[in-house]
Write an enzyme that holds these catalytic residues in place. Structure first.
Site, PDB file in Angstrom:
ATOM      1  CD  GLU A 170     -11.131   3.442  -2.854  1.00  0.00           C
ATOM      2  OE1 GLU A 170     -11.288   2.222  -3.396  1.00  0.00           O
ATOM      3  OE2 GLU A 170     -10.094   3.729  -2.204  1.00  0.00           O
ATOM      4  NE  ARG A 190      -3.513   2.505   0.689  1.00  0.00           N
ATOM      5  CZ  ARG A 190      -3.518   3.902   0.652  1.00  0.00           C
ATOM      6  NH1 ARG A 190      -2.349   4.444   0.358  1.00  0.00           N
ATOM      7  NH2 ARG A 190      -4.536   4.598   1.155  1.00  0.00           N
ATOM      8  NE  ARG A 223      -3.972  -2.659   1.679  1.00  0.00           N
ATOM      9  CZ  ARG A 223      -4.696  -1.722   1.085  1.00  0.00           C
ATOM     10  NH1 ARG A 223      -4.947  -1.611  -0.005  1.00  0.00           N
ATOM     11  NH2 ARG A 223      -5.127  -0.813   1.906  1.00  0.00           N
TER      12      ARG A 223
END
Length: 253
Positions: free
Chosen positions: A139, A131, A179
């Site tokens: 998004e 990330r 992540r």
């Protein structure tokens, strides 16, 4: 030569048996000493020398030439994140506009005698989800929600910048999705110096400052803020919209 074929030994054995027996004992003792010395020279010295030289050489090869590879995020030890370790790898996939998959490539020899898998089956359970730290990109469409404006442009920009390229990432933390939150750096023309991926996305108006819980900026907070101010002033990308909605607000609808 046996005693029967040696006249001197025969006479000693006949007329001075005690002296003869002592001489034989000393001869046998000397042979044992010589055998022991030969054993030391032929076995123990090479073994000891091999250990003294071999162990450090093996350590150097495994640590620096081969290195310890992290196949997945689960293989990264906590101390590597606490120390903000920098690792190298190849970007094998770009997910959304602010995350990607990294195949860790420690040590040397990649492309020569060590190779990165090039199909999805071989890459399964062999990559680290990253990330990108410090920024929040528009998004894409998922979970029944429509995509945000400039989400496609942001993903295209990130894909062109890093997909299939070797990057450096500084490990900063682990998020709620397991992540690795990291600062990513990739060489860019014309001078091919390392550039910060987060900063470059903000410069193009394709990402905003991430301000939610767990935000990580490394040492680049001021740089990201400066890039953000310039992008807003120039109305680039998401800042050209009449009403900008952050990715966090978009997801909370």
């Amino acid at each position: 030569m046996s005693s029967s074929s040696n006249p001197l030994d025969f006479l000693l054995k006949l007329f001075a048996p005690a002296y003869y027996n002592e001489k034989q004992r000393q001869s046998q003792q000397m042979s044992a000493d010589e055998w022991a010395d030969s054993l030391v020279k032929s076995v123990w010295r090479p073994v000891t020398l091999g250990l003294v030289i071999g162990v450090p050489v093996v350590y150097l090869i495994t640590t620096y030439l081969i290195g310890k590879r992290y196949p997945t995020a689960g293989h990264i030890p906590p101390e590597a994140i606490l120390s903000k370790k920098i690792i190298r790898g190849r970007v094998t996939a770009v997910g959304d506009s602010d995350n990607f998959r990294l195949y860790h490539t420690p040590g040397w020899g990649w492309g020569w005698f060590r190779f990165i898998p090039n199909n999805r089956k071989e890459l399964k359970n062999q990559t680290i989800p990253i990330r990108i730290a410090g920024v929040d990109a528009p998004e894409g469409a998922h979970f029944g929600m429509p995509s945000q404006p400039y989400s496609a442009e942001a993903k295209a920009f990130l894909t062109k910048m890093i997909l299939g390229k070797d990057v450096r990432v500084q490990l900063l933390s682990r998020d709620q999705y397991s992540r690795i939150v990291a600062m990513a750096y990739v060489r860019q023309p014309p001078l091919y110096r390392y550039k910060n991926v987060s900063v470059e996305m903000v410069k193009e108006g394709l990402a905003s400052l991430y301000v939610s819980k767990g935000a990580e900026y490394g040492t680049h907070l001021s740089e990201i803020k400066n890039a953000l101010a310039k992008a807003k002033k120039q109305k680039k990308g998401i800042w050209s919209l009449k009403k900008y909605v952050s990715p966090e607000d978009h997801k909370s609808k």
